[in-house]
Scaffold this active site. Sequence first.
Site, short mmCIF file in Angstrom:
data_model
loop_
_atom_site.label_atom_id
_atom_site.label_comp_id
_atom_site.label_asym_id
_atom_site.label_seq_id
_atom_site.Cartn_x
_atom_site.Cartn_y
_atom_site.Cartn_z
N MET A 166 0.85 -1.20 0.00
CA MET A 166 0.00 0.00 0.00
C MET A 166 0.89 1.26 0.00
SD MET A 166 -3.29 0.78 2.35
CE MET A 166 -2.55 0.89 3.96
N CYS A 167 0.45 2.25 -0.70
CA CYS A 167 1.12 3.54 -0.71
C CYS A 167 0.05 4.62 -0.78
CB CYS A 167 2.03 3.68 -1.93
SG CYS A 167 3.42 2.53 -1.95
#
Lengths: 226, 299
Positions: free
Chosen positions: B1-2
Amino acid sequence: METIDLKTASTRELNARLQGEGAGSNAAFEVLHPDGRHALACGLTAPIAVSIKGHVGYYCAGMNENATVTVHGNAGVGVAENMMSGLVRVKGDASQSAGATGHGGLLVVEGSASARCGISMKGIDIVVKGSVGHNSAFMAQSGHLVVCGDAEDGLGDSIYEAVIYVAGKTGKLGADCVEQEMTSQDRATLTELLARAGIEADPASFRRYGSARTLYNFTIDNVGAY
Amino acid sequence: MCGIVGLYLKNPELRSGLGTLFSPMLAQMRDRGPDSAGIAVYRDAAASDAKVVVYHPETPYGWDAVAGELADRLGCPVTAEPVANHAILTGGSSATALRDAVFASCPGVRVMSAGTSLEIYKDVGLPAEVLDRFRVSAMSGSHAIGHTRMATESAVSTEGAHPFNTGEDLCLVHNGSLSNHNGLREWLSTHKGIPFQTDNDSEVAAAYLTWRMSEGATLSEALEAALSDLDGFYTFAIGTRDGFAVLRDPVACKPAVMAETDDWVAMASEFRALAALPGIEAATVWEPKPATVYSWGRA
């Protein structure tokens, strides 16, 4: 009506307050400045009314039971996910996986919903006034998905016994999803769903889609593959 | 995730406050990426001086000596302005020439960005710390793109942080993961001579766009081509000297939300990053469709 302002209250405080209502309560709440926060009005069990004034983040009204939650804005991923009963209404658009795995109740999206609307729905009814994105009703097991606009590719992929009604265009249907005859019973069901959702649309303009039942039944012809 | 964010100011009067508007957006994406953060700021599309932002882990570092060495190599004056553990080098006939001189003569120095308008700052740490370190809230400019990283494809390091810049004034931030980046990196490096600084998949996406645009494509055309040539999951935000674009892959499992007013257009992984922007209450807010190029300015 009690007002809870999320400029000062935390998500945890909001949810604790709403979840603290007793089984018979029909109190009304107004929630201000949601500002896209996640998990607002989750896990409610009493038949209370919650009106959220603005855009919400992920998983709003998740696991809802009995309550009526209205979002006066857009909703992020997974609105009303795993809903059991009650009513969740999104006045704007819903992001992906709206109503995912819902067991019951009614989710109304007055705008459009994006991909995977009603993924793995298990009894929830979903009415979308606009259109839905790709792979909506993926592996949908029971309940109804009503789409007054269009549905993108992959509609009803690997669907079980949920029923889909679409008024507009559909993209390429998902695996094992086929158009089926619209019966008088279907028209009655659809009329009732639209009325409950408060959305005006002509039931005669919808087509029905459901499972061809070729994917999930064991077929003796395939025994050699096991 | 970013977490990714982008802000493109349509109203030039807002440009002096770009950093003030942008910083809270990136800070809101802390939960999506606490490993490292990066900011690409476009200062002035009309600027013409070659500018390269560089990084060395030692602080303070001998940037004046670096500038002197580069001046000797290029035969023209080069100046260095330190900014935390980065420095802005200015001089030379082109940003590419200055960048290549850094590659050739300063092996321990990393190039963050090269161009005339673009400055990229990135470092490990929480986004609020990184924003403070580089005093981003005081920055002016026309548009900015940012990234908060939760590493999946390569190490947690300043080099592995986004945004990635591979051609003059082009930068890209990425939420997702590409599956064909190794082959594409090899091809772009061997056949198109594009230098790579990391093993990161997202740098390959930036390099791919650089190559397409070097062949004459607009940013929008390069992104259309990327839909066929890049395999994997992605939401991209891309900046050029005078353009801004957003693209999601056809499956669109990585989130994105956009908002637009007469004054600005913004994108983020989640709406909460946009919630503090002025005029957001009346903004058009929507989720970008899969496999659809959205662009503003000259993109």
